[in-house]
Enzyme design. Structure first.
Site, short mmCIF file in Angstrom:
data_model
loop_
_atom_site.label_atom_id
_atom_site.label_comp_id
_atom_site.label_asym_id
_atom_site.label_seq_id
_atom_site.Cartn_x
_atom_site.Cartn_y
_atom_site.Cartn_z
N ASP A 100 0.77 -1.24 0.00
CA ASP A 100 -0.02 -0.05 0.00
C ASP A 100 0.89 1.27 -0.17
OD1 ASP A 100 -2.26 1.55 0.44
OD2 ASP A 100 -1.82 1.86 2.45
N THR B 163 -3.16 5.19 -4.04
CA THR B 163 -2.11 5.79 -3.30
C THR B 163 -0.48 5.74 -4.15
OG1 THR B 163 -1.96 3.96 -1.67
CG2 THR B 163 -2.98 6.10 -0.98
N THR B 164 -0.44 4.34 -4.51
CA THR B 164 0.78 4.28 -5.21
C THR B 164 0.62 4.99 -6.58
OG1 THR B 164 0.66 2.04 -4.35
CG2 THR B 164 2.56 2.38 -5.81
N ASP C 15 -8.61 -0.32 1.94
CA ASP C 15 -8.63 -0.04 0.60
C ASP C 15 -9.98 -0.21 -0.22
OD1 ASP C 15 -6.30 1.40 1.01
OD2 ASP C 15 -5.16 -0.08 -0.61
#
Length: 513
Positions: A67, A100-101, A401
């Protein structure tokens, strides 16, 4: 790092003419190198083929995750530009919860494009303004290709949640976790609601069993266990639940003082009075017809001691102690009971009602469940199980997530294809649009379009479903059930572009003492 371009020849006014072309360029390039280093660090953990990172914290704990937000939170970035990318990933985590990545990799790729533009001698503000316009266009194009959904359509929500889980360690359990995420959010969302507060969904982690044992509990699950040191009850039907914030133990004076007792009768009297004090408190609790007692954790003195536990056992009251302060709000909302701070205020109207409170042993872990709660608030409890704490932590992050993905669909009710298809589409449209522009803007738009495409070649690896990288064709990825919420992509593009523009406009770096 690209060499800093030689400064413009000094003006002929004097032998020592002022020349400051070099420093702003150096500051910009150093910012870009630092930010790209952060983006390269998480790039390999993007997408279904993404690898995981093993992080050892300063306390010696181990975290295994892919994550982006979790990885970057643990990286101790010293360079201010690198810190900006860490904040960027945290902002995406708050806004959309997923991607988020991607947002960091996208920012890195835009910075690469901007660097090439700078070397061509284009002014940073022009690049920043063009990038901002290109981002707005990209969001427009994404909105055009999105398919609106209805919250009643559970299968679309399931597809989106499953796609989110597919890139995680727990992907083989997505058939268990995705329906839980969808059910949890849809239970809280109403057709009119534009957001869901994820604090109303509580994930209780217990080590034991496997991830398949994770379940959505109809009722409330507690983190704590029932106090059975003196052999009190562990199962109560037709429960009346009290939530107290005072201590069931002998009172202590505010100041430290010592009392010297030199007579045994006085000693006996002190102990008797202490017992009488506690007995009166326990009787008042029983008088309010309470038979399940949740006691808040206390720092100053024992929240409950053995004498009062013995009295409560005789009165057949089930006791759970060490309820954290931040759980009080959730529990009072879920159980419909009010927290009581003083024994005098403990009355029956403050209690919550449930059909059953019991402690069961579930796959080797003891779990307290409260089921059949009357006038229950809009909250959901999820019981997450896992064979060890590492798997359990990652299971919680993945579930979070997936919950965020479903929440995104409540916020902005539209889906787009996943697997890089939308970015390639936007990239092509932007290239076409760039051809209609004149001057520097056309260059910058073209660079922005290339940056989006560049990101995909990284994101997809060899995975040709959706995009055939060699031929540049797009096959229908919706049939593969790879979908993501529109909000994830639009917020990633907007946030990444904002950060890049901010970095471009910086031309000096001043440290204050």
């Amino acid at each position: 790092m690209a060499a800093v371009p030689a400064s413009v020849p000094a003006a002929t006014a004097g032998p020592k003419a002022f020349n400051d072309k070099g420093k702003p360029m150096e500051v910009r390039l150093s910012n870009m190198v630092a930010a790209k280093a952060i983006s390269d660090a998480v790039r390999t953990s993007l997408g279904p083929r993404g690898m995981d990172k093993m992080i050892q914290t300063s306390k010696g704990e181990l975290i295994i995750t892919n994550d982006g937000a979790t990885i970057l939170k643990s990286i101790q970035a010293l360079h201010p530009a690198a810190k900006m990318l860490v904040d960027l990933s945290a902002a995406q985590d708050v806004e959309a919860g997923d991607g988020t990545t991607s947002v960091v990799v996208l920012a890195g790729s835009l910075l690469g494009a901007a660097e090439k533009m700078l070397q061509k001698g284009i002014h940073p503000t022009i690049i920043a303004e063009s990038f901002q316009k290109a981002a707005n266009k990209a969001v427009e194009y994404l909105t055009e290709i999105s398919t609106p959904i209805n919250l009643e359509d559970k299968s679309s929500l399931l597809r989106a949640a499953t796609t989110s889980l597919n890139s995680k360690i727990v992907s083989q359990y997505s058939s268990t976790l995705a329906p839980i995420a969808v059910a949890a959010v849809t239970r809280l969302a109403t057709p009119e609601s534009s957001n869901v507060d994820l604090r109303d969904i509580r994930i209780v982690k217990k080590v034991g069993g496997t991830i398949e044992d994770t379940e959505l509990v109809d009722g409330v699950v507690l983190n704590q266990n029932v106090v059975t040191t003196v052999g009190g009850p562990t199962r109560i039907e037709k429960a009346k639940i009290g939530l107290i914030q005072f201590q069931l133990s002998a009172p202590k004076p505010d100041m430290d003082n010592t009392v010297v007792i030199n007579d045994y009768r006085q000693m006996d009297k002190v102990i008797k009075e202490g017992r009488q004090y506690l007995l009166n408190m326990c009787k008042k609790i029983k008088k309010a017809n309470c038979n399940v007692l949740l006691i808040q954790k206390s720092i100053l003195r024992d929240a409950v001691d053995d004498i009062s536990l013995t009295f409560l056992k005789r009165l057949n009251i089930l006791v759970v102690k060490d309820v954290e302060r931040d759980e009080i709000e959730f529990l009072s909302k879920s159980l419909g009971c009010k927290p009581v701070a003083d024994i005098e205020a403990f009355t029956e109207d403050k209690l919550g009602y449930a059909d059953l409170v019991e402690e069961t042993s579930h796959a080797g872990a003891k779990v307290v469940r409260i089921t059949g709660v009357k006038n229950r608030g809009r909250t959901v409890s999820v019981l997450a199980m896992g064979s060890n704490s590492l798997v359990l932590e990652e299971c919680e992050r993945s579930l979070h997530d997936a919950l965020c993905v479903v929440r995104c669909l409540v916020k902005k009710r539209a889906l787009i294809a996943g697997g890089g298809a939308p970015e390639i589409h936007v990239s092509r449209l932007l290239s076409q649009y760039a051809n209609s522009l004149k001057g520097m803007e056309a260059y910058c738009f073209q660079a922005y379009a290339d940056a989006l495409e560049l990101r995909n070649r990284h994101a997809l690896g060899e995975r040709n479903a959706g995009i055939n990288v060699r031929k540049g064709l797009i096959s229908n990825i919706l049939e593969e059930d790879v979908v993501q919420p529109l909000l994830v992509s639009t917020s990633a593009i907007e946030l990444a572009t904002e950060t890049v523009c901010l970095l471009l406009k910086i031309d000096d770096y001043v440290q204050t003492r």
